[in-house]
Design a protein around this motif. Structure first.
Motif, PDB file in Angstrom:
ATOM      1  N   ARG A   4      40.478  28.554  73.392  1.00 31.42           N
ATOM      2  CA  ARG A   4      41.801  28.228  73.934  1.00 31.42           C
ATOM      3  C   ARG A   4      42.560  29.505  74.304  1.00 31.42           C
ATOM      4  O   ARG A   4      43.126  29.618  75.380  1.00 31.42           O
ATOM      5  CB  ARG A   4      42.595  27.430  72.906  1.00 31.42           C
ATOM      6  CG  ARG A   4      43.983  27.058  73.377  1.00 31.42           C
ATOM      7  CD  ARG A   4      44.705  26.247  72.324  1.00 31.42           C
ATOM      8  NE  ARG A   4      44.736  26.964  71.065  1.00 31.42           N
ATOM      9  CZ  ARG A   4      45.845  27.335  70.442  1.00 31.42           C
ATOM     10  NH1 ARG A   4      47.009  27.037  70.948  1.00 31.42           N
ATOM     11  NH2 ARG A   4      45.805  27.972  69.305  1.00 31.42           N
ATOM     12  N   GLU A   5      42.560  30.484  73.428  1.00 35.45           N
ATOM     13  CA  GLU A   5      43.246  31.752  73.687  1.00 35.45           C
ATOM     14  C   GLU A   5      42.578  32.504  74.829  1.00 35.45           C
ATOM     15  O   GLU A   5      43.247  33.117  75.655  1.00 35.45           O
ATOM     16  CB  GLU A   5      43.278  32.619  72.427  1.00 35.45           C
ATOM     17  CG  GLU A   5      44.204  32.112  71.355  1.00 35.45           C
ATOM     18  CD  GLU A   5      45.654  32.140  71.793  1.00 35.45           C
ATOM     19  OE1 GLU A   5      46.083  33.121  72.426  1.00 35.45           O
ATOM     20  OE2 GLU A   5      46.362  31.152  71.498  1.00 35.45           O
ATOM     21  N   GLY A   6      41.282  32.480  74.878  1.00 35.71           N
ATOM     22  CA  GLY A   6      40.550  33.180  75.936  1.00 35.71           C
ATOM     23  C   GLY A   6      40.844  32.602  77.304  1.00 35.71           C
ATOM     24  O   GLY A   6      41.068  33.330  78.272  1.00 35.71           O
ATOM     25  N   ILE A   7      40.871  31.285  77.391  1.00 39.99           N
ATOM     26  CA  ILE A   7      41.160  30.634  78.670  1.00 39.99           C
ATOM     27  C   ILE A   7      42.613  30.879  79.071  1.00 39.99           C
ATOM     28  O   ILE A   7      42.893  31.213  80.222  1.00 39.99           O
ATOM     29  CB  ILE A   7      40.852  29.128  78.594  1.00 39.99           C
ATOM     30  CG1 ILE A   7      39.338  28.928  78.485  1.00 39.99           C
ATOM     31  CG2 ILE A   7      41.409  28.395  79.796  1.00 39.99           C
ATOM     32  CD1 ILE A   7      38.926  27.506  78.216  1.00 39.99           C
ATOM     33  N   ALA A   8      43.534  30.746  78.148  1.00 42.09           N
ATOM     34  CA  ALA A   8      44.951  30.953  78.453  1.00 42.09           C
ATOM     35  C   ALA A   8      45.200  32.388  78.919  1.00 42.09           C
ATOM     36  O   ALA A   8      45.934  32.624  79.876  1.00 42.09           O
ATOM     37  CB  ALA A   8      45.803  30.634  77.235  1.00 42.09           C
ATOM     38  N   GLN A   9      44.581  33.340  78.266  1.00 45.39           N
ATOM     39  CA  GLN A   9      44.762  34.739  78.642  1.00 45.39           C
ATOM     40  C   GLN A   9      44.139  35.009  80.016  1.00 45.39           C
ATOM     41  O   GLN A   9      44.719  35.711  80.838  1.00 45.39           O
ATOM     42  CB  GLN A   9      44.152  35.658  77.599  1.00 45.39           C
ATOM     43  CG  GLN A   9      44.426  37.125  77.879  1.00 45.39           C
ATOM     44  CD  GLN A   9      43.939  38.016  76.756  1.00 45.39           C
ATOM     45  OE1 GLN A   9      43.363  37.550  75.778  1.00 45.39           O
ATOM     46  NE2 GLN A   9      44.166  39.293  76.894  1.00 45.39           N
ATOM     47  N   ALA A  10      42.973  34.461  80.273  1.00 46.77           N
ATOM     48  CA  ALA A  10      42.310  34.661  81.563  1.00 46.77           C
ATOM     49  C   ALA A  10      43.149  34.090  82.700  1.00 46.77           C
ATOM     50  O   ALA A  10      43.307  34.727  83.748  1.00 46.77           O
ATOM     51  CB  ALA A  10      40.921  34.025  81.538  1.00 46.77           C
ATOM     52  N   SER A  16      48.804  37.036  87.255  1.00 54.60           N
ATOM     53  CA  SER A  16      49.439  38.350  87.397  1.00 54.60           C
ATOM     54  C   SER A  16      48.720  39.190  88.433  1.00 54.60           C
ATOM     55  O   SER A  16      49.349  39.898  89.223  1.00 54.60           O
ATOM     56  CB  SER A  16      49.450  39.086  86.056  1.00 54.60           C
ATOM     57  OG  SER A  16      50.266  38.405  85.142  1.00 54.60           O
ATOM     58  N   PHE A  17      47.404  39.124  88.452  1.00 55.73           N
ATOM     59  CA  PHE A  17      46.608  39.895  89.399  1.00 55.73           C
ATOM     60  C   PHE A  17      46.870  39.440  90.828  1.00 55.73           C
ATOM     61  O   PHE A  17      46.931  40.252  91.754  1.00 55.73           O
ATOM     62  CB  PHE A  17      45.119  39.769  89.048  1.00 55.73           C
ATOM     63  CG  PHE A  17      44.234  40.677  89.844  1.00 55.73           C
ATOM     64  CD1 PHE A  17      44.343  42.047  89.725  1.00 55.73           C
ATOM     65  CD2 PHE A  17      43.298  40.154  90.716  1.00 55.73           C
ATOM     66  CE1 PHE A  17      43.524  42.891  90.460  1.00 55.73           C
ATOM     67  CE2 PHE A  17      42.483  40.980  91.456  1.00 55.73           C
ATOM     68  CZ  PHE A  17      42.593  42.351  91.325  1.00 55.73           C
ATOM     69  N   LEU A  18      47.091  38.146  91.034  1.00 49.92           N
ATOM     70  CA  LEU A  18      47.424  37.638  92.366  1.00 49.92           C
ATOM     71  C   LEU A  18      48.738  38.234  92.863  1.00 49.92           C
ATOM     72  O   LEU A  18      48.896  38.502  94.052  1.00 49.92           O
ATOM     73  CB  LEU A  18      47.516  36.113  92.363  1.00 49.92           C
ATOM     74  CG  LEU A  18      46.194  35.365  92.318  1.00 49.92           C
ATOM     75  CD1 LEU A  18      46.465  33.864  92.284  1.00 49.92           C
ATOM     76  CD2 LEU A  18      45.309  35.717  93.486  1.00 49.92           C
ATOM     77  N   GLY A  19      49.668  38.458  91.950  1.00 43.63           N
ATOM     78  CA  GLY A  19      50.933  39.087  92.325  1.00 43.63           C
ATOM     79  C   GLY A  19      50.738  40.494  92.843  1.00 43.63           C
ATOM     80  O   GLY A  19      51.445  40.944  93.743  1.00 43.63           O
ATOM     81  N   LEU A  20      49.757  41.200  92.310  1.00 43.69           N
ATOM     82  CA  LEU A  20      49.461  42.549  92.794  1.00 43.69           C
ATOM     83  C   LEU A  20      48.681  42.501  94.104  1.00 43.69           C
ATOM     84  O   LEU A  20      48.898  43.330  94.989  1.00 43.69           O
ATOM     85  CB  LEU A  20      48.681  43.336  91.743  1.00 43.69           C
ATOM     86  CG  LEU A  20      49.451  43.658  90.464  1.00 43.69           C
ATOM     87  CD1 LEU A  20      48.532  44.335  89.454  1.00 43.69           C
ATOM     88  CD2 LEU A  20      50.654  44.530  90.761  1.00 43.69           C
ATOM     89  N   LEU A  21      47.779  41.546  94.239  1.00 45.63           N
ATOM     90  CA  LEU A  21      47.014  41.424  95.479  1.00 45.63           C
ATOM     91  C   LEU A  21      47.903  41.035  96.653  1.00 45.63           C
ATOM     92  O   LEU A  21      47.600  41.373  97.795  1.00 45.63           O
ATOM     93  CB  LEU A  21      45.906  40.384  95.321  1.00 45.63           C
ATOM     94  CG  LEU A  21      44.708  40.791  94.501  1.00 45.63           C
ATOM     95  CD1 LEU A  21      43.720  39.635  94.423  1.00 45.63           C
ATOM     96  CD2 LEU A  21      44.043  42.018  95.083  1.00 45.63           C
TER      97      LEU A  21
END
Length: 51
Positions: A4-10, A16-21
């Motif tokens: 659950r934590e791994g999916i939420a973090q991913a 966030s990465f889309l905001g930079l792209l």
């Protein structure tokens, strides 16, 4: 819990990465954070700037 934590973090990191792209294809080279705060990138020539 790990899954659950791994999916939420991913998902969070991907968003966030889309905001930079966004900067790559935006005409004014503005990211999401720039658009929210109405800031702009200003390019100056090196050695010309005086404070």
């Amino acid at each position: 819990m790990f899954l659950r934590e791994g999916i939420a973090q991913a998902v969070s990191e991907f968003i966030s990465f889309l905001g930079l792209l966004w900067i790559l294809w935006d005409k004014g080279r503005q990211g999401r954070h720039d658009k929210i705060l109405s800031t702009h990138v200003v390019e100056i020539e090196r050695g010309i700037y005086r404070s």
